[in-house]
Motif scaffolding. Structure first.
Motif, PDB file in Angstrom:
ATOM      1  N   SER A  20       1.479  -1.218  -0.082  1.00  0.00           N
ATOM      2  CA  SER A  20      -0.220   0.040  -0.594  1.00  0.00           C
ATOM      3  C   SER A  20       0.616   1.397   0.255  1.00  0.00           C
ATOM      4  O   SER A  20       0.729   2.476  -0.935  1.00  0.00           O
ATOM      5  N   VAL A  21       2.163   1.095   0.852  1.00  0.00           N
ATOM      6  CA  VAL A  21       2.915   2.703   0.787  1.00  0.00           C
ATOM      7  C   VAL A  21       3.301   2.667  -0.884  1.00  0.00           C
ATOM      8  O   VAL A  21       3.116   3.376  -1.199  1.00  0.00           O
ATOM      9  N   ASN A  22       3.883   1.687  -0.883  1.00  0.00           N
ATOM     10  CA  ASN A  22       4.373   1.525  -1.957  1.00  0.00           C
ATOM     11  C   ASN A  22       3.856   1.929  -3.483  1.00  0.00           C
ATOM     12  O   ASN A  22       4.263   3.307  -4.501  1.00  0.00           O
ATOM     13  N   ILE A  23       2.775   1.164  -3.698  1.00  0.00           N
ATOM     14  CA  ILE A  23       1.578   1.692  -4.316  1.00  0.00           C
ATOM     15  C   ILE A  23       0.691   2.907  -4.732  1.00  0.00           C
ATOM     16  O   ILE A  23       0.647   4.002  -5.298  1.00  0.00           O
ATOM     17  N   ALA A  24       1.160   3.748  -3.213  1.00  0.00           N
ATOM     18  CA  ALA A  24       0.144   5.401  -2.645  1.00  0.00           C
ATOM     19  C   ALA A  24       1.528   6.015  -3.368  1.00  0.00           C
ATOM     20  O   ALA A  24       1.490   7.734  -4.323  1.00  0.00           O
ATOM     21  N   ALA A  25       2.661   5.854  -2.991  1.00  0.00           N
ATOM     22  CA  ALA A  25       3.910   6.441  -3.583  1.00  0.00           C
ATOM     23  C   ALA A  25       4.427   6.880  -5.129  1.00  0.00           C
ATOM     24  O   ALA A  25       4.486   7.759  -5.732  1.00  0.00           O
ATOM     25  N   ALA A  26       3.946   5.577  -5.694  1.00  0.00           N
ATOM     26  CA  ALA A  26       3.928   5.162  -7.088  1.00  0.00           C
ATOM     27  C   ALA A  26       3.377   6.152  -8.053  1.00  0.00           C
ATOM     28  O   ALA A  26       3.373   6.800  -8.958  1.00  0.00           O
ATOM     29  N   LEU A  27       2.528   6.076  -7.196  1.00  0.00           N
ATOM     30  CA  LEU A  27       0.753   6.581  -7.955  1.00  0.00           C
ATOM     31  C   LEU A  27       0.930   8.215  -7.621  1.00  0.00           C
ATOM     32  O   LEU A  27      -0.300   9.018  -7.304  1.00  0.00           O
ATOM     33  N   GLU A  28       1.612   8.706  -6.112  1.00  0.00           N
ATOM     34  CA  GLU A  28       2.029  10.271  -5.907  1.00  0.00           C
ATOM     35  C   GLU A  28      -0.252  11.114  -5.150  1.00  0.00           C
ATOM     36  O   GLU A  28      -0.458  11.469  -6.009  1.00  0.00           O
ATOM     37  N   LYS A  29      -0.211   9.148  -4.469  1.00  0.00           N
ATOM     38  CA  LYS A  29      -2.010   9.898  -4.064  1.00  0.00           C
ATOM     39  C   LYS A  29      -1.399   9.498  -2.569  1.00  0.00           C
ATOM     40  O   LYS A  29      -0.098   8.959  -2.256  1.00  0.00           O
ATOM     41  N   PRO A  30      -2.489  10.065  -2.269  1.00  0.00           N
ATOM     42  CA  PRO A  30      -2.622  10.235   0.001  1.00  0.00           C
ATOM     43  C   PRO A  30      -2.236   8.811  -0.082  1.00  0.00           C
ATOM     44  O   PRO A  30      -3.595   8.148  -0.145  1.00  0.00           O
ATOM     45  N   LEU A  31      -2.182   8.699   1.523  1.00  0.00           N
ATOM     46  CA  LEU A  31      -2.023   7.624   1.503  1.00  0.00           C
ATOM     47  C   LEU A  31      -2.708   7.275   3.271  1.00  0.00           C
ATOM     48  O   LEU A  31      -2.202   7.484   4.182  1.00  0.00           O
ATOM     49  N   LEU A  32      -4.219   6.664   3.065  1.00  0.00           N
ATOM     50  CA  LEU A  32      -4.788   6.532   4.188  1.00  0.00           C
ATOM     51  C   LEU A  32      -4.793   5.827   5.496  1.00  0.00           C
ATOM     52  O   LEU A  32      -5.351   4.539   4.553  1.00  0.00           O
ATOM     53  N   ILE A  33      -4.259   5.886   6.705  1.00  0.00           N
ATOM     54  CA  ILE A  33      -4.218   4.926   7.586  1.00  0.00           C
ATOM     55  C   ILE A  33      -5.226   4.664   8.409  1.00  0.00           C
ATOM     56  O   ILE A  33      -4.971   5.882   9.270  1.00  0.00           O
ATOM     57  N   LYS A  34      -6.324   3.696   8.471  1.00  0.00           N
ATOM     58  CA  LYS A  34      -6.951   3.236   9.245  1.00  0.00           C
ATOM     59  C   LYS A  34      -6.416   2.805  10.611  1.00  0.00           C
ATOM     60  O   LYS A  34      -5.707   1.912  10.195  1.00  0.00           O
ATOM     61  N   GLY A  35      -6.667   2.302  11.733  1.00  0.00           N
ATOM     62  CA  GLY A  35      -6.895   1.087  12.414  1.00  0.00           C
ATOM     63  C   GLY A  35      -6.748   1.461  13.948  1.00  0.00           C
ATOM     64  O   GLY A  35      -6.862   3.067  14.141  1.00  0.00           O
ATOM     65  N   GLU A  36      -7.112  -0.060  14.714  1.00  0.00           N
ATOM     66  CA  GLU A  36      -7.695   0.584  16.518  1.00  0.00           C
ATOM     67  C   GLU A  36      -6.040   1.142  16.704  1.00  0.00           C
ATOM     68  O   GLU A  36      -5.291   0.998  16.464  1.00  0.00           O
ATOM     69  N   PRO A  37      -6.150   2.030  18.034  1.00  0.00           N
ATOM     70  CA  PRO A  37      -4.605   2.831  18.698  1.00  0.00           C
ATOM     71  C   PRO A  37      -3.868   1.609  19.368  1.00  0.00           C
ATOM     72  O   PRO A  37      -4.119   0.433  19.619  1.00  0.00           O
ATOM     73  N   GLY A  38      -2.337   1.887  19.016  1.00  0.00           N
ATOM     74  CA  GLY A  38      -1.973   0.851  19.328  1.00  0.00           C
ATOM     75  C   GLY A  38      -0.982  -0.214  18.017  1.00  0.00           C
ATOM     76  O   GLY A  38      -0.514  -0.713  18.282  1.00  0.00           O
ATOM     77  N   THR A  39      -1.666   0.530  16.762  1.00  0.00           N
ATOM     78  CA  THR A  39      -0.980  -0.773  15.542  1.00  0.00           C
ATOM     79  C   THR A  39      -0.137  -0.046  14.801  1.00  0.00           C
ATOM     80  O   THR A  39       0.099  -0.558  13.724  1.00  0.00           O
ATOM     81  N   GLY A  40       0.761   1.166  15.581  1.00  0.00           N
ATOM     82  CA  GLY A  40       1.771   1.658  14.748  1.00  0.00           C
ATOM     83  C   GLY A  40       1.499   2.745  13.771  1.00  0.00           C
ATOM     84  O   GLY A  40       2.675   2.847  12.989  1.00  0.00           O
ATOM     85  N   LYS A  41      -0.261   3.245  13.326  1.00  0.00           N
ATOM     86  CA  LYS A  41       0.140   3.989  12.566  1.00  0.00           C
ATOM     87  C   LYS A  41       0.451   5.666  12.306  1.00  0.00           C
ATOM     88  O   LYS A  41       0.763   5.802  10.802  1.00  0.00           O
ATOM     89  N   THR A  42       1.205   6.140  13.317  1.00  0.00           N
ATOM     90  CA  THR A  42       2.120   7.229  13.711  1.00  0.00           C
ATOM     91  C   THR A  42       3.381   6.689  13.065  1.00  0.00           C
ATOM     92  O   THR A  42       4.237   7.245  12.274  1.00  0.00           O
ATOM     93  N   MET A  43       3.592   5.615  13.894  1.00  0.00           N
ATOM     94  CA  MET A  43       5.133   5.158  14.125  1.00  0.00           C
ATOM     95  C   MET A  43       5.459   5.265  12.043  1.00  0.00           C
ATOM     96  O   MET A  43       6.763   4.609  11.743  1.00  0.00           O
TER      97      MET A  43
END
Length: 271
Positions: A20-43
């Motif tokens: 997902s990260v690499n496809i978003a970077a290649a397509l130059e689109k924002p990557l929206l990350i969801k998940g419960e707290p503690g799953t490493g979204k910010t990291m």
């Protein structure tokens, strides 16, 4: 794709997340990350910047944040103050323009990672107010007549805790990925990254106890991976034996942060 993101020495990502990260970077689109707290979204954004050798620019969103804050601010009060005291250059409005975090990412000479953290904390109009800037990677400053265009399109990672629904128009422009909470094998691997010398039986017992606590349905705030890492560290430093974890819960305050959750854990098994 060149310069692909992979797991780092401090961040373990599964294949679907790295894709997902690499496809978003290649397509130059924002990557929206969801998940419960503690799953490493910010990291994740920190890990992407580290892995790709890019600068990380973080825009922490609050309930009072406006889209304009990320572009630029015009300090009219300072300009008025300077004019009253005869400061030179007061007619140069550009002196009183301060770029926001989005503006900073646009003006960097090399590609950056831009983290828009917890976008759902802002009001409902906030995401829509950024549509043009995220699409075109530019914005206009009417006070100076200058248009700021991204020299290098940043890798944009946006996190959400799903406190509010995001507008459909905004979602259409993003690549979406939901980070599932790690299973037992992944949790073990994550802790080992931080504490490679932790005793194997202690780690196994700690992860099992951690998963049992998270399985209590009445918990209002389930502990996340960061709490597990801190807990294992405390257990190891204190010389706690694995057998103790089958009947006791040492240092519960590392895992449990609410009074009612502590009561639920007591009723379930421990303490």
């Amino acid at each position: 794709m060149q310069n692909c993101f992979q797991s780092t020495g401090t961040y373990i990502a599964d294949q679907s997340l790295t894709d997902s990260v690499n496809i978003a970077a290649a397509l130059e689109k924002p990557l929206l990350i969801k998940g419960e707290p503690g799953t490493g979204k910010t990291m994740l954004a920190q890990a992407v910047a580290e892995a790709l050798g890019m600068e990380l620019i973080t825009w922490n969103i609050k309930s009072t944040t406006k889209a304009q804050d990320g572009l630029y601010t015009y300090d009219t009060i300072k300009r008025l103050y300077d004019s009253q005291f005869g400061e030179e250059g007061v007619n140069d409005i550009s002196r009183y323009i301060r770029l926001g975090r989005l503006g900073e990412a646009f003006t960097r000479d090399s590609r950056t990672v831009l983290l828009i953290d917890e976008i759902d904390k802002a009001d409902l109009e906030f995401p829509n107010d950024l549509l043009w800037e995220l699409d075109r990677m530019e914005f206009h400053i009417p006070e100076t007549g200058v248009t700021i265009r991204a020299k290098e399109r940043p890798i944009v990672i946006i996190t959400s805790n799903a406190e509010k629904e995001l507008p459909d128009a905004f979602l259409r422009r993003c690549i979406f990925h939901y980070i599932d909470f790690p299973d037992k094998a992944m949790l073990t691997q994550i802790v080992k990254v931080h504490f490679p010398l932790v005793e194997a039986h202690l780690l196994e017992a700690a992860v099992s106890a951690f998963e049992e606590i998270r399985s209590i349905r009445s918990l209002r705030k389930k502990p996340g991976t960061s709490e597990l890492i801190d807990w294992v560290n405390a257990l190891s430093l204190s010389g706690i034996s694995p057998e103790i974890l089958a009947k006791e819960l040492p240092f519960p305050g590392i895992l449990i942060k609410k009074d009612e959750d502590m009561d639920a854990v007591k009723k379930h098994r421990y303490l």
